[in-house]
Scaffold this motif. Structure first.
Motif, PDB file in Angstrom:
ATOM      1  N   ARG A 225       0.824  -1.207   0.000  1.00 27.62           N
ATOM      2  CA  ARG A 225       0.000   0.000   0.000  1.00 27.62           C
ATOM      3  C   ARG A 225       0.856   1.253   0.000  1.00 27.62           C
ATOM      4  O   ARG A 225       0.504   2.251  -0.629  1.00 27.62           O
ATOM      5  CB  ARG A 225      -0.921   0.014   1.213  1.00 27.62           C
ATOM      6  CG  ARG A 225      -2.205  -0.725   0.996  1.00 27.62           C
ATOM      7  CD  ARG A 225      -3.044  -0.775   2.235  1.00 27.62           C
ATOM      8  NE  ARG A 225      -3.671   0.508   2.521  1.00 27.62           N
ATOM      9  CZ  ARG A 225      -4.429   0.715   3.568  1.00 27.62           C
ATOM     10  NH1 ARG A 225      -4.628  -0.241   4.443  1.00 27.62           N
ATOM     11  NH2 ARG A 225      -4.988   1.875   3.762  1.00 27.62           N
ATOM     12  N   ALA A 226       1.992   1.201   0.694  1.00 27.75           N
ATOM     13  CA  ALA A 226       2.885   2.360   0.746  1.00 27.75           C
ATOM     14  C   ALA A 226       3.454   2.661  -0.636  1.00 27.75           C
ATOM     15  O   ALA A 226       3.561   3.830  -1.019  1.00 27.75           O
ATOM     16  CB  ALA A 226       4.004   2.124   1.745  1.00 27.75           C
ATOM     17  N   LYS A 227       3.789   1.619  -1.386  1.00 30.84           N
ATOM     18  CA  LYS A 227       4.335   1.820  -2.728  1.00 30.84           C
ATOM     19  C   LYS A 227       3.297   2.456  -3.652  1.00 30.84           C
ATOM     20  O   LYS A 227       3.633   3.325  -4.458  1.00 30.84           O
ATOM     21  CB  LYS A 227       4.821   0.506  -3.321  1.00 30.84           C
ATOM     22  CG  LYS A 227       6.084  -0.004  -2.673  1.00 30.84           C
ATOM     23  CD  LYS A 227       6.546  -1.284  -3.325  1.00 30.84           C
ATOM     24  CE  LYS A 227       7.768  -1.819  -2.617  1.00 30.84           C
ATOM     25  NZ  LYS A 227       8.255  -3.060  -3.223  1.00 30.84           N
TER      26      LYS A 227
ATOM     27  N   TYR B 157       5.454  12.476   4.141  1.00 30.63           N
ATOM     28  CA  TYR B 157       5.584  11.021   4.185  1.00 30.63           C
ATOM     29  C   TYR B 157       7.014  10.625   4.550  1.00 30.63           C
ATOM     30  O   TYR B 157       7.234   9.748   5.387  1.00 30.63           O
ATOM     31  CB  TYR B 157       5.184  10.401   2.840  1.00 30.63           C
ATOM     32  CG  TYR B 157       5.302   8.905   2.837  1.00 30.63           C
ATOM     33  CD1 TYR B 157       4.312   8.120   3.409  1.00 30.63           C
ATOM     34  CD2 TYR B 157       6.418   8.279   2.302  1.00 30.63           C
ATOM     35  CE1 TYR B 157       4.422   6.736   3.434  1.00 30.63           C
ATOM     36  CE2 TYR B 157       6.540   6.906   2.329  1.00 30.63           C
ATOM     37  CZ  TYR B 157       5.538   6.138   2.889  1.00 30.63           C
ATOM     38  OH  TYR B 157       5.659   4.777   2.925  1.00 30.63           O
TER      39      TYR B 157
ATOM     40  N   VAL C 206       8.312   8.508   7.828  1.00 29.78           N
ATOM     41  CA  VAL C 206       9.114   7.284   7.731  1.00 29.78           C
ATOM     42  C   VAL C 206      10.394   7.430   8.548  1.00 29.78           C
ATOM     43  O   VAL C 206      10.785   6.507   9.276  1.00 29.78           O
ATOM     44  CB  VAL C 206       9.423   6.955   6.254  1.00 29.78           C
ATOM     45  CG1 VAL C 206      10.490   5.871   6.144  1.00 29.78           C
ATOM     46  CG2 VAL C 206       8.165   6.523   5.531  1.00 29.78           C
TER      47      VAL C 206
END
Length: 78
Positions: A2-4, A61, A65
């Motif tokens: 989902r992050a990609k 984002y 991270v």
């Protein structure tokens, strides 16, 4: 996974905004030296807003991270 997908969407948003800013000049519907046409002004404002939104979201984002990685590293030392 989902992050990609999210990162890919943000990068595409950023690149799409940059294209809108560059399009009037790259495609040639804004004659050099003339007053900006309404379509050019629209492309500049909308493209600039989309590029800025995509860039800010990517920075947020990345900061999130990095914060998570730092938190994991802090807990691993204990």
């Amino acid at each position: 996974m989902r992050a990609k997908v999210g990162i890919t969407a943000l990068v595409l948003l950023f690149l799409g905004g940059l294209w809108l800013v560059a399009a009037p000049f790259a495609v040639g519907y804004q004659p050099r030296g003339d007053e900006y046409a309404d379509a050019t002004v629209n492309d500049l404002w909308v493209g600039g807003a989309l590029a800025a939104l995509g860039f800010v979201a990517l920075v947020i984002y990345a900061a999130d991270v990095l914060r998570e990685l730092a938190s994991r590293g802090k807990h691993a030392d204990v």
